[in-house]
Enzyme design. Structure first.
Site, short mmCIF file in Angstrom:
data_model
loop_
_atom_site.label_atom_id
_atom_site.label_comp_id
_atom_site.label_asym_id
_atom_site.label_seq_id
_atom_site.Cartn_x
_atom_site.Cartn_y
_atom_site.Cartn_z
N GLU A 142 0.84 -1.20 0.00
CA GLU A 142 0.00 0.00 0.00
C GLU A 142 0.88 1.26 0.00
O GLU A 142 2.03 1.22 0.48
CB GLU A 142 -0.89 -0.01 1.26
CG GLU A 142 -1.82 1.18 1.35
CD GLU A 142 -2.96 0.99 2.36
OE1 GLU A 142 -2.91 0.02 3.15
OE2 GLU A 142 -3.88 1.82 2.35
N ASN A 163 -12.32 -1.15 -1.12
CA ASN A 163 -11.69 -1.76 0.06
C ASN A 163 -12.43 -1.30 1.31
O ASN A 163 -12.77 -0.12 1.43
CB ASN A 163 -10.23 -1.29 0.13
CG ASN A 163 -9.56 -1.67 1.47
OD1 ASN A 163 -9.25 -2.84 1.69
ND2 ASN A 163 -9.37 -0.69 2.35
N GLU A 164 -12.66 -2.23 2.22
CA GLU A 164 -13.29 -1.91 3.51
C GLU A 164 -14.39 -0.86 3.33
O GLU A 164 -14.37 0.21 3.95
CB GLU A 164 -12.24 -1.48 4.54
CG GLU A 164 -11.29 -2.61 4.89
CD GLU A 164 -10.41 -2.39 6.11
OE1 GLU A 164 -10.38 -1.28 6.67
OE2 GLU A 164 -9.74 -3.37 6.51
N TYR A 222 -7.11 -9.14 11.34
CA TYR A 222 -5.78 -8.88 11.91
C TYR A 222 -5.67 -9.52 13.29
O TYR A 222 -6.65 -9.61 14.03
CB TYR A 222 -5.54 -7.38 12.03
CG TYR A 222 -5.21 -6.71 10.71
CD1 TYR A 222 -3.92 -6.73 10.22
CD2 TYR A 222 -6.20 -6.08 9.96
CE1 TYR A 222 -3.61 -6.11 9.00
CE2 TYR A 222 -5.89 -5.47 8.74
CZ TYR A 222 -4.59 -5.49 8.28
OH TYR A 222 -4.28 -4.90 7.08
N GLU A 254 -6.27 -9.17 3.72
CA GLU A 254 -5.42 -8.51 4.73
C GLU A 254 -5.41 -9.38 5.98
O GLU A 254 -6.47 -9.66 6.55
CB GLU A 254 -5.95 -7.10 5.07
CG GLU A 254 -5.78 -6.13 3.91
CD GLU A 254 -6.16 -4.69 4.25
OE1 GLU A 254 -6.10 -4.32 5.44
OE2 GLU A 254 -6.55 -3.97 3.32
O1 AHR Z 1 -3.11 -2.53 6.23
C1 AHR Z 1 -3.41 -1.31 6.82
C2 AHR Z 1 -4.88 -0.94 6.68
O2 AHR Z 1 -5.67 -1.84 7.40
C3 AHR Z 1 -5.46 -1.00 5.30
O3 AHR Z 1 -5.20 0.15 4.56
C4 AHR Z 1 -6.93 -1.12 5.56
O4 AHR Z 1 -7.61 -1.79 4.53
C5 AHR Z 1 -6.98 -1.86 6.89
O5 AHR Z 1 -7.83 -1.26 7.78
#
Ligand code: AHR
Length: 511
Positions: A28, A175-176, A251, A307
């Protein structure tokens, strides 16, 4: 005292193919991932090709990275691709409002990304802008990249120095969308995803795999809304899906969001909690898969975890918006257990992308920009897990049963499995991955190998004296793979002793 375990592996029952794209990556415009990480510009003293760092390329080629997602992340939904083409000195600048409020000069754009993918031998996964873009903008980008012959976008591409179209297999529709991508509600986004995906055309023989922006963590309702929206109502004679895959993000965040904890300073309680959160990805994938199974029992739609990885507090003294963190043996064990879980879900999970490849979050590579560092590059413990596991890419999963082993360790409401394993075969050989999550004790594992004869084996281990061990420019190989010598023949197959907190792979030659 060592723990004992027995693992049965059926070497003659090859299962589904482990999609090589489960070993995918994510880059990114965030902190030093692109600028300083992948790209240093043509004038840099660091050896480069067209501004792309050759040491980074060389290191990543060794782990066979199958695909690279770009330009975001949150950045994708404020990125306007036309700003990143043409002569660099004429490209407009913008403010990267998500990541550090820094000025982006757009020197790394479409042509640079495609050149990077070509150098890496990786498939491009381009993530388009839904949040602040237009349908036309996205449609034009697809045409610019993938169309042959003559058309308005093709003429522009040729004027910018590229005659041939590129092959772009993967395309992200925002995205998101529930958050930084526009704060949308599921139904509103699902309708937009249908609209945008419709105008992302297949040009010539470039067939796009369109990936709708999916849920955060366990938001199953989001996935259900997308699954209901996926069918092409007007094309009953060719029942093609409007998008071919949908994403989820998960995550491993051990602490609360405003205090995620240090990457390098943690105690045993933090460690086990982290591994508990990491292993929870199994439940996350299972939940979304179950919803998808209800609407797509033949599993034609891919689940894309684009992610994943650990997210710690930034390293002291670094820009909080740059998400730069160290990477210890703990991160490697998080990666090892994730891959076992990914292999388990090979029927539905078609891609996964660790966040992110260089200098951001759970990176493979950390670069040192300081005057003293002169661009030195460090391979992280996580990099070594990708390298040791690369033989699983495209191989067939084998059934693995942990028949006996240490009891799970309770931590923060999780029951942490202390041993994790998976295996795959390509016919003449098999690759076995083992993670000894147990922090303090070795584990002696009997590999009960069934169905094929063993003709030989090699074994490697990633271990260190302490879980906090990590690599630095001064000590780049503190955590790096070594031969695992404690492997003996056993009446059932092999006996292997894994050091405490270690990741190991065995390559078995089969008769
Ligand atoms: O990876 C960092 C961020 O985490 C990304 O930009 C986003 O998609 C997620 O919230």
């Amino acid at each position: 005292m060592a723990n004992d375990a027995r693992i049965v592996i059926d070497l003659d029952v090859p299962g589904p193919v482990i999609n090589r794209h489960l070993y995918g990556h994510f880059s990114e415009h965030l902190g030093r991932c692109i600028y300083g990480g992948f790209y240093v510009g043509e004038d840099s003293p660091i050896p480069n090709e067209g501004g792309i760092r050759l040491d980074v390329v060389e290191a990543l080629r060794k782990i066979n990275i199958p695909n690279l997602r770009w330009p975001g992340g949150c950045f994708a939904d404020e990125y306007h691709w036309t700003d990143g083409i043409g002569p660099k000195d004429q490209r407009p600048t913008m403010v990267n409002t998500h990541w550090g409020n820094v000025e982006e000069n757009n020197h790394f754009g479409t042509h640079e990304f495609m050149a990077l993918c070509e150098l890496l031998g990786a498939d491009p996964y381009v993530n388009g802008n839904v949040g602040s873009g237009t349908v036309k903008e996205m449609s034009d980008w697809v045409e610019y990249l993938t169309r042959d012959g003559d058309s308005p976008m093709v003429r522009q591409r040729k004027a910018n120095g590229r005659d041939e179209p590129w092959r772009v297999p993967f395309w992200g529709i925002g995205n998101e969308a529930w958050g930084c991508g526009g704060n949308m509600r599921a139904q509103a986004y699902a309708d937009l995803a249908r609209q945008y995906a419709t105008f992302c055309r297949d040009h010539g023989d470039n067939e796009l795999y369109r990936i709708a922006a999916g849920a955060a963590d366990g938001d199953l309702e989001w996935t259900e809304t997308l699954m209901k929206a996926i069918s092409c109502l007007g094309c009953s004679r060719t029942p093609k899906k409007i998008f071919q895959g949908l994403s989820i993000h998960y995550y491993t965040v051990a602490g609360p969001w405003d205090h995620k904890g240090s990457a390098t300073e943690f105690d045993l309680e933090d460690y086990y909690l982290t591994l508990g959160k990491a292993q929870f990805v199994d439940r996350i994938i299972s939940g979304h898969s179950a919803i998808m199974d209800a609407y797509d029992p033949d599993r034609t739609v891919g689940l894309v975890l684009d992610e994943w990885g650990t997210w710690w507090d930034v390293e002291p003294g670094t820009n909080p918006g740059f998400l730069f963190q160290q990477n210890t043996l703990r991160d490697a064990l998080v990666a090892g257990t994730h891959f076992d879980i990914f292999h388990k879900h090979a029927e539905r999970l078609m891609m996964a992308n660790i966040a992110q490849t260089v200098n951001v979050l759970q990176a493979m590579i950390l670069t040192d920009d300081s005057a003293d560092g002169r661009g030195a590059l460090v391979l992280t413990p996580t990099y070594h897990v990708f390298e040791m596991n690369k033989g699983h890419q495209g191989a067939q999963r084998l059934p693995v049963h942990i028949v006996t082993g240490p009891d799970p360790h309770p931590a923060g409401g999780y029951q942490v499995a202390l041993l994790s394993a998976s295996a795959s075969t390509t016919g003449d050989s098999a690759l076995v991955s083992l993670t000894n999550v147990e922090a303090n004790e070795p584990t002696t594992v009997v590999l009960d190998l069934r169905g094929r004869d063993l003709a030989g084996q090699t074994a490697r281990v990633l271990a260190a004296d302490v879980l906090q061990a990590h690599n630095t420019p001064a000590d780049p190989d503190r955590v790096s793979p070594r031969e695992l010598t404690d492997v003996q023949p056993h009446p059932r197959g092999l006996q292997v002793t894994l050091p405490p907190h270690s990741f190991a792979t065995l390559e078995l030659l089969l008769d």
